[in-house]
Design an enzyme around this catalytic site. Structure first.
Site, PDB file in Angstrom:
ATOM      1  N   HIS A 123       0.849  -1.193   0.000  1.00 48.43           N
ATOM      2  CA  HIS A 123       0.000   0.000   0.000  1.00 48.43           C
ATOM      3  C   HIS A 123       0.881   1.238   0.000  1.00 48.43           C
ATOM      4  O   HIS A 123       1.941   1.260   0.610  1.00 48.43           O
ATOM      5  CB  HIS A 123      -0.963   0.013   1.189  1.00 48.43           C
ATOM      6  CG  HIS A 123      -0.301  -0.184   2.517  1.00 48.43           C
ATOM      7  ND1 HIS A 123       0.103  -1.422   2.969  1.00 48.43           N
ATOM      8  CD2 HIS A 123       0.050   0.702   3.474  1.00 48.43           C
ATOM      9  CE1 HIS A 123       0.662  -1.291   4.161  1.00 48.43           C
ATOM     10  NE2 HIS A 123       0.650  -0.014   4.489  1.00 48.43           N
TER      11      HIS A 123
ATOM     12  N   HIS B 299       0.911   5.194   0.961  1.00 45.42           N
ATOM     13  CA  HIS B 299       0.237   6.245   1.723  1.00 45.42           C
ATOM     14  C   HIS B 299       0.324   7.555   0.944  1.00 45.42           C
ATOM     15  O   HIS B 299       1.421   7.971   0.544  1.00 45.42           O
ATOM     16  CB  HIS B 299       0.941   6.463   3.065  1.00 45.42           C
ATOM     17  CG  HIS B 299       0.902   5.304   4.006  1.00 45.42           C
ATOM     18  ND1 HIS B 299       0.026   5.233   5.065  1.00 45.42           N
ATOM     19  CD2 HIS B 299       1.641   4.166   4.066  1.00 45.42           C
ATOM     20  CE1 HIS B 299       0.245   4.117   5.752  1.00 45.42           C
ATOM     21  NE2 HIS B 299       1.223   3.437   5.151  1.00 45.42           N
TER      22      HIS B 299
HETATM   23  P1  AMP Z   1       1.599   0.450   7.374  1.00 49.23           P
HETATM   24  O1  AMP Z   1       2.195   0.779   8.715  1.00 49.23           O
HETATM   25  O2  AMP Z   1       2.315   1.133   6.253  1.00 49.23           O
HETATM   26  O3  AMP Z   1       1.448  -1.044   7.163  1.00 49.23           O
HETATM   27  O4  AMP Z   1       0.171   1.114   7.381  1.00 49.23           O
HETATM   28  C1  AMP Z   1      -1.014   0.429   7.533  1.00 49.23           C
HETATM   29  C2  AMP Z   1      -2.100   1.466   7.551  1.00 49.23           C
HETATM   30  O5  AMP Z   1      -3.334   0.820   7.394  1.00 49.23           O
HETATM   31  C3  AMP Z   1      -2.165   2.269   8.854  1.00 49.23           C
HETATM   32  O6  AMP Z   1      -1.984   3.656   8.564  1.00 49.23           O
HETATM   33  C4  AMP Z   1      -3.577   1.975   9.371  1.00 49.23           C
HETATM   34  O7  AMP Z   1      -4.176   3.084   9.971  1.00 49.23           O
HETATM   35  C5  AMP Z   1      -4.300   1.536   8.110  1.00 49.23           C
HETATM   36  N1  AMP Z   1      -5.436   0.648   8.317  1.00 49.23           N
HETATM   37  C6  AMP Z   1      -5.465  -0.461   9.075  1.00 49.23           C
HETATM   38  N2  AMP Z   1      -6.678  -1.036   9.012  1.00 49.23           N
HETATM   39  C7  AMP Z   1      -7.419  -0.284   8.160  1.00 49.23           C
HETATM   40  C8  AMP Z   1      -8.763  -0.341   7.686  1.00 49.23           C
HETATM   41  N3  AMP Z   1      -9.604  -1.327   8.056  1.00 49.23           N
HETATM   42  N4  AMP Z   1      -9.188   0.606   6.841  1.00 49.23           N
HETATM   43  C9  AMP Z   1      -8.367   1.618   6.468  1.00 49.23           C
HETATM   44  N5  AMP Z   1      -7.094   1.732   6.880  1.00 49.23           N
HETATM   45  C10 AMP Z   1      -6.623   0.805   7.724  1.00 49.23           C
END
Ligand code: AMP
Length: 139
Positions: A101, A103
């Site tokens: 993903h 950001h």
């Molecule tokens: P990372 O640390 O780069 O793996 O970021 C994962 C991101 O996913 C974090 O910023 C979370 O807030 C986001 N996240 C986790 N669960 C969900 C969800 N159900 N819907 C939207 N974002 C999410």
């Protein structure tokens, strides 16, 4: 290909609710539930790859193409003063969800978020050594 245990695959498939803001054949973009600032968006490929280092170039480029397309739209929609793009790869880099993903984070003057700190190389030699190690792998 999707992974039945993957949260973001479930979001892509519509099995788990999310505020989707964009979708095409290859990618989905939805709001992060814990945003750096309002409008913080995650762009994911529909195909499951755990992280960037495992993602084939074509899938990665399609994801980044959507990031490039969406960034000015998100910036305008949120009236942001700037945008950070981030990809956390593996736990040491802060990755928590193991589906690639990207950001897209709207930033505002004085929003208080800090960048990670930097430490200058101790010597020119130390800097050259690490550059040499990278260049060697490119030969
Ligand atoms: P990372 O640390 O780069 O793996 O970021 C994962 C991101 O996913 C974090 O910023 C979370 O807030 C986001 N996240 C986790 N669960 C969900 C969800 N159900 N819907 C939207 N974002 C999410």
């Amino acid at each position: 290909m999707t992974n039945e245990n993957c949260l973001f695959c479930k979001i892509a498939e519509g099995e788990i609710p999310a505020q989707k803001v964009y979708e095409n054949e290859d990618v989905v973009a939805f709001l992060d539930i814990n945003p750096v600032n309002a409008g913080h968006t995650l762009v994911i490929p529909k195909t499951h790859f755990e992280h960037m280092l495992e993602t084939p170039k074509d899938v990665f480029l399609k994801t980044m193409d959507a990031v490039h397309f969406l960034s000015p739209i998100i910036q305008e929609a949120t009236d942001a003063d700037g945008i950070n793009i981030g990809i956390n790869t593996l736990p040491a880099a802060g990755q928590e969800v193991f589906h690639l993903h990207v950001h897209v984070m709207p930033r505002f003057e004085g929003d208080g978020h800090k960048h990670w700190s930097g430490t200058p190389y101790k010597t020119e030699e130390e800097m050259k050594t690490v550059a040499d190690r990278i260049r060697k792998r490119l030969e």
